[in-house]
Write a protein that holds these residues in place. Sequence first.
Motif, PDB file in Angstrom:
ATOM      1  N   ILE A   1      16.955 -20.431  -7.199  1.00 28.19           N
ATOM      2  CA  ILE A   1      17.593 -19.654  -7.897  1.00 28.19           C
ATOM      3  C   ILE A   1      17.064 -18.082  -8.445  1.00 28.19           C
ATOM      4  CG2 ILE A   1      19.469 -19.291  -9.715  1.00 28.19           C
ATOM      5  CD1 ILE A   1      20.313 -22.025  -8.889  1.00 28.19           C
ATOM      6  N   GLU A   2      16.045 -18.626  -9.253  1.00 30.38           N
ATOM      7  CA  GLU A   2      15.204 -17.553 -10.107  1.00 30.38           C
ATOM      8  C   GLU A   2      14.664 -16.520  -9.052  1.00 30.38           C
ATOM      9  OE1 GLU A   2      12.162 -19.562 -12.341  1.00 30.38           O
ATOM     10  OE2 GLU A   2      13.184 -18.661 -14.156  1.00 30.38           O
ATOM     11  N   ALA A   3      14.400 -16.722  -8.056  1.00 28.61           N
ATOM     12  CA  ALA A   3      13.798 -15.740  -6.882  1.00 28.61           C
ATOM     13  C   ALA A   3      14.876 -14.777  -6.381  1.00 28.61           C
ATOM     14  CB  ALA A   3      13.231 -16.413  -5.551  1.00 28.61           C
ATOM     15  N   PHE A   4      16.239 -15.151  -6.512  1.00 30.62           N
ATOM     16  CA  PHE A   4      17.381 -14.515  -5.939  1.00 30.62           C
ATOM     17  C   PHE A   4      18.045 -13.799  -7.005  1.00 30.62           C
ATOM     18  CE2 PHE A   4      15.579 -15.698  -1.914  1.00 30.62           C
ATOM     19  CZ  PHE A   4      16.005 -14.873  -0.936  1.00 30.62           C
ATOM     20  N   LYS A   5      18.314 -14.448  -8.218  1.00 30.13           N
ATOM     21  CA  LYS A   5      19.196 -14.068  -9.216  1.00 30.13           C
ATOM     22  C   LYS A   5      18.657 -12.381  -9.486  1.00 30.13           C
ATOM     23  CE  LYS A   5      17.120 -15.706 -13.395  1.00 30.13           C
ATOM     24  NZ  LYS A   5      16.731 -14.287 -14.089  1.00 30.13           N
ATOM     25  N   PRO A   6      19.560 -11.822 -10.326  1.00 29.80           N
ATOM     26  CA  PRO A   6      19.522 -10.574 -10.938  1.00 29.80           C
ATOM     27  C   PRO A   6      18.476 -10.480 -11.841  1.00 29.80           C
ATOM     28  CG  PRO A   6      21.641 -10.579 -10.590  1.00 29.80           C
ATOM     29  CD  PRO A   6      21.054 -11.946 -10.259  1.00 29.80           C
ATOM     30  N   VAL A   7      17.363  -9.525 -11.924  1.00 27.96           N
ATOM     31  CA  VAL A   7      16.212 -10.058 -12.859  1.00 27.96           C
ATOM     32  C   VAL A   7      16.533  -9.953 -14.438  1.00 27.96           C
ATOM     33  CG1 VAL A   7      14.162  -8.804 -13.730  1.00 27.96           C
ATOM     34  CG2 VAL A   7      14.633  -8.435 -11.574  1.00 27.96           C
ATOM     35  N   ASP A   8      17.351  -9.264 -14.862  1.00 27.33           N
ATOM     36  CA  ASP A   8      17.923  -9.269 -16.275  1.00 27.33           C
ATOM     37  C   ASP A   8      18.823 -10.469 -16.369  1.00 27.33           C
ATOM     38  OD1 ASP A   8      19.716  -7.869 -14.839  1.00 27.33           O
ATOM     39  OD2 ASP A   8      19.855  -6.494 -16.433  1.00 27.33           O
ATOM     40  N   ALA A   9      19.352 -11.229 -15.577  1.00 26.10           N
ATOM     41  CA  ALA A   9      20.615 -12.098 -15.709  1.00 26.10           C
ATOM     42  C   ALA A   9      20.099 -13.514 -16.148  1.00 26.10           C
ATOM     43  CB  ALA A   9      21.019 -12.404 -14.358  1.00 26.10           C
ATOM     44  N   ILE A  10      21.117 -13.967 -17.119  1.00 25.89           N
ATOM     45  CA  ILE A  10      20.632 -15.570 -17.587  1.00 25.89           C
ATOM     46  C   ILE A  10      21.486 -16.234 -16.778  1.00 25.89           C
ATOM     47  CG2 ILE A  10      21.057 -16.799 -19.677  1.00 25.89           C
ATOM     48  CD1 ILE A  10      21.132 -14.205 -21.268  1.00 25.89           C
ATOM     49  N   CYS A  11      20.818 -17.285 -16.252  1.00 28.59           N
ATOM     50  CA  CYS A  11      21.358 -18.169 -15.215  1.00 28.59           C
ATOM     51  C   CYS A  11      21.546 -19.578 -15.582  1.00 28.59           C
ATOM     52  CB  CYS A  11      20.699 -18.192 -13.773  1.00 28.59           C
ATOM     53  SG  CYS A  11      21.340 -19.021 -12.601  1.00 28.59           S
ATOM     54  N   ASN A  12      22.965 -20.085 -15.541  1.00 19.79           N
ATOM     55  CA  ASN A  12      23.058 -21.398 -15.849  1.00 19.79           C
ATOM     56  C   ASN A  12      23.155 -22.385 -14.685  1.00 19.79           C
ATOM     57  OD1 ASN A  12      22.851 -21.186 -18.834  1.00 19.79           O
ATOM     58  ND2 ASN A  12      24.827 -20.420 -18.933  1.00 19.79           N
ATOM     59  N   LEU A  13      22.543 -23.427 -14.438  1.00 19.67           N
ATOM     60  CA  LEU A  13      22.805 -24.304 -13.156  1.00 19.67           C
ATOM     61  C   LEU A  13      23.362 -25.708 -13.909  1.00 19.67           C
ATOM     62  CD1 LEU A  13      22.411 -24.874 -10.408  1.00 19.67           C
ATOM     63  CD2 LEU A  13      20.033 -25.721 -10.952  1.00 19.67           C
TER      64      LEU A  13
END
Length: 390
Positions: free
Chosen positions: A323-335
């Motif tokens: 996910i980190e490789a394809f999410k927007p750079v400045d996005a905060i991602c919750n899995l």
Amino acid sequence: MASGTKYFLYNRPADWRRGGFLEGLTPGEEGLALPGGGRGSYASLSLDTLEAGTVWHRLRLEAEIPGNAQLQLYLYCSDEDQVPPALRREGLEEQRLDEWMAQAAPQAREQFFKTWGQGPFEDPGDMTLYGFQGRYLWFYLALASYGGEELLVRSVRIEFPRVAFIDYLPQVYRGADSINSFLARLISVFQSPYVDLEDDIDQMPRRCDPAVAPPEFLQWLADCLAVTDRHLWSEERLRVFLKNAVRLYRIKGTRQALGQVIELYTGKKPLIIEQFEPAACQVWRRDAAALRRLYGASRYTVTVLMPGGWDGPDDYAKLWKIIEAFKPVDAICNLVFMNEEIILGQHCYLGMNARIGRSRGLVLDGTAASSAPYLAESVTGGTKDEQSAV
């Protein structure tokens, strides 16, 4: 082939079983194995070129031979597929050599090649077949391991007819027996690597196709496409990903790319929610604190909901790297891995881990109510889920 030759190839279990006679050896996906030490042998059936007087060119044998093991190769070549006349004079009627070997004992087959064949060639790897001329060719492998270690023959490839670089030289360099002359042998030292290089070039389109590339070239292809976490992918899923990599890189950083790469990796379609979507709904104003806990307080928060429940910390960490490789750079991602149970205030979605159930009596403090509305229940429909919903 670039060299203009044809070849016979043994490199699959079916090739070894159908193409000869096994004694003490086990054919497998990796090759012909002598497990646990001891001795074993393999006698091939006839390799038929369909042309009398064929001049055989080259033999390539790929094997893993420990230091305390030995592999010997014998070759027999003839324009006839019958048992040699000298053997027939000893009481044998005219008979095909393949039929005779099928009936003969392993010791008799070995003795035949030692008597009538050429060899032994010790631990052969890549050899030019000088002096082998005839329509048919048989080969015999004698394996021995003295220390109990496994001896593995990965492949045997025999090429024909002879294509010699000396044939391209002026006539003054070629005599009546030029194909076996010293000059021909000297030039063949340079011919083999040249032909191998041409073969490698011919194979490049296949090696650059993720669907059919060999595993070792699949990793190289992943490096070329900047797949840094290629070790996290299974071979089958990596092939599919590489096939779609260029298209996914064009939309990298979008919800569409993130959803597709997660589905390629897990085989499950995720639900992706961007924080500004629920924040724009009226329910956000009423339950802002609970919804911020689920979807984050920042408008740059992305929540990835995976169906199927918790897969363990290792699988969580691997998917997080993807996910980190394809999410927007400045996005905060919750899995989030959704459980198949209903807990108020947690991620519960109709059609994913919950559904509308049938009406049944509502019980509070041991007292049944006269009627109850339709209740949400888990997909599995357990009693604990129903009580949690209440």
